[in-house]
Enzyme design. Structure first.
Site, PDB file in Angstrom:
ATOM      1  CG  LEU A 128      50.192  43.437  31.662  1.00 53.84           C
ATOM      2  CD1 LEU A 128      48.913  44.243  31.466  1.00 53.84           C
ATOM      3  CD2 LEU A 128      50.189  42.220  30.745  1.00 53.84           C
ATOM      4  N   GLY A 135      57.668  50.906  34.427  1.00 56.31           N
ATOM      5  CA  GLY A 135      58.085  52.273  34.152  1.00 56.31           C
ATOM      6  C   GLY A 135      58.917  52.827  35.284  1.00 56.31           C
ATOM      7  N   GLY A 136      59.180  54.120  35.210  1.00 52.99           N
ATOM      8  CA  GLY A 136      60.020  54.744  36.212  1.00 52.99           C
ATOM      9  C   GLY A 136      59.374  54.846  37.572  1.00 52.99           C
ATOM     10  N   GLY A 141      56.720  52.684  38.656  1.00 52.89           N
ATOM     11  CA  GLY A 141      56.063  51.460  39.102  1.00 52.89           C
ATOM     12  C   GLY A 141      55.805  50.498  37.970  1.00 52.89           C
ATOM     13  CB  CYS A 142      55.186  46.984  37.932  1.00 50.88           C
ATOM     14  SG  CYS A 142      56.952  46.757  38.225  1.00 50.88           S
ATOM     15  CE  LYS A 146      50.718  53.674  34.576  1.00 47.83           C
ATOM     16  NZ  LYS A 146      50.850  55.040  33.963  1.00 47.83           N
ATOM     17  CG  ASP A 166      55.831  61.163  28.816  1.00 43.17           C
ATOM     18  OD1 ASP A 166      56.893  61.276  28.161  1.00 43.17           O
ATOM     19  OD2 ASP A 166      55.674  60.292  29.691  1.00 43.17           O
TER      20      ASP A 166
END
Length: 441
Positions: free
Chosen positions: A162, A165-166, A168-169, A184, A281
């Site tokens: 989907l 990111g820095g 992982g997926c 995640k 964040d």
């Protein structure tokens, strides 16, 4: 059980045999044994009538002794057979219990194997999550077994990704009962991933809000950590604004609703959590949309709690373009840092541009620097609005949103509003059916 049903009638039959009289009268005349004490009285006294009917005292003594021998033999035989029968019955019962226990284990393993192949229902997990959070208990996030995640994601198939990111997926996972979730995967080889994983599990086990993504479970396998969230069908706000559709799926009112939802999430973190939580964040990629475009704040790996913090006790983190200047330069982190990031997201919704854009080789420009001079000029403001929504809103509402954005991105934290004031300013801009108070003709 069948063995017990068979043995009970057998025992009843044996007991019936014991009740029958035993006639041991010999077929031929008995010769008196000269060894036997025939001249003495019989062993058991008998009535006088019986003695008179007997031919001689010797015959009576032989009969009595013969009765005793046979009765002893029958008694010994019955005791031995009863003991053997009881032992056999006990052995059969033990075997029956062993078979039942083994069959239960076999069925349990078969069920687990079937669940691993088809997926597992998260109904019990969801019930546990809801009940634990409603009572305010810590550690309510469920531990999910790794094979279940493998089966639900089809061994983390590339087609199920989907987002990335820095650290992982994120994969789409489909469990049984047509239940879907997002998984995640964080690679534990980075120290940051382990710290963010623990931080997120700790925080999301204690907070729950309609505009904060729910963490359903977690898993640790070898050096890899997994977080299982509720699935947000419409993906991230970033993918809508800066993806292939370029914001065409988001009307003015939907954008205002998204801003209101994010403000509600921050108001909960800043005002209702004790101690307050700073997300740290906030950005468009961490704002997720469900099937009805309800916005929910996600990714709490960098979040901190405990009020005001400084650069001495926290590592500088965040995403370029969203980080407040006082935090970037001095390491000063407060709730107003989240307000600044909210103002940047609001500018993305209003203008449709990325937070930071490259204008030349080695030179970038932030959306705040570019938009600030035009946001305060009412004659220029309509021209910088995202072309997808340009001329689709009431100008008074446009001016109000621009004014809120300008206040949120002020360089000086004390000039920025509290998130609760931002929240109240957006409620009149959102239609009733979308969660606001605006009545649309």
């Amino acid at each position: 059980m069948k063995v017990v049903i068979f043995v009970i009638p057998f025992l009843f039959f044996c007991s019936s045999l014991l009740a029958l009289p035993v006639d041991v009268k010999p077929d031929s005349p008995v010769v008196p044994n000269p060894v036997l004490p025939t001249e003495k009285d019989p062993v058991f006294p008998t009535p006088s009538g019986v003695m008179e009917a007997a031919q001689s005292p010797g015959d009576a003594a032989v009969k009595v002794v013969h009765h005793q021998d046979i009765n002893k033999k029958i008694l010994v035989a019955l005791v031995v057979s009863s003991t053997l029968l009881g032992g056999l019955l006990l052995l059969l019962l033990c075997f029956w219990f062993y078979r039942v226990k083994k069959l239960k284990k076999s069925n349990k393993k078969t069920g687990q194997s079937s669940n691993a192949a088809k997926g597992v229902s998260l109904g019990p997990i969801l019930d546990k999550l809801t009940s634990s959070k409603s009572t305010g208990k810590k550690g309510s996030i469920a531990l999910i077994e790794y094979p279940l995640l493998v089966a639900a994601t089809e061994n983390f198939k590339e087609d199920n990704i989907l987002g990335e990111g820095g650290l992982g997926c994120v994969y789409k996972a489909e469990f049984s009962d047509n239940f879907q979730a997002a998984v995640k995967r964080l690679h534990g080889k980075w120290q940051d991933s382990e710290r963010e994983f623990q931080n997120e599990v700790n925080l999301l086990s204690k907070i729950q809000h309609q505009n904060i993504v729910s963490l359903l479970g977690y898993c640790i396998h070898s050096e890899t950590q997994f977080l299982v969230y509720e699935l947000m069908q419409n993906g991230s706000l970033e993918s809508h604004l800066h993806g292939p559709s370029h914001g065409s799926t988001l009307t003015w009112h939907l954008r205002m609703k998204i801003a209101l939802d994010v403000a509600r999430a921050l108001e909960y973190l800043h005002e209702r959590c004790n101690p307050p939580v700073i997300h740290r964040d906030l950005k468009s990629s961490n704002i997720l949309l469900d099937s009805n475009y309800n916005a929910k704040l996600s990714d709490f790996g960098l979040a901190v709690s405990g009020g005001n913090l400084n650069k001495k006790n926290i590592k500088l983190s965040g995403t370029l373009g969203y980080v407040a200047p006082e935090y970037l330069l001095d390491g000063k982190l407060t709730e107003k840092s989240d307000v600044f990031a909210f103002g940047v997201v609001l500018l993305e919704l209003l203008i449709g541009r990325r937070p930071v854009e490259k204008i030349s080789e080695g030179q970038c420009q932030s959306i705040v620097t570019w938009a600030m001079p035009q946001l305060t000029d009412r004659s220029k403001l309509p021209n910088i609005v995202d072309p997808v929504i340009r001329n689709t809103m009431d100008l008074k509402h446009l001016y109000q949103v621009a004014a809120v954005a300008v206040l949120c991105v002020q360089p000086e934290p004390s000039y920025r509003p509290l998130i609760i004031d931002v929240l109240h300013s957006f409620i009149p801009l959102v239609p009733l059916e979308l969660g606001g108070s605006l009545r649309v003709a």
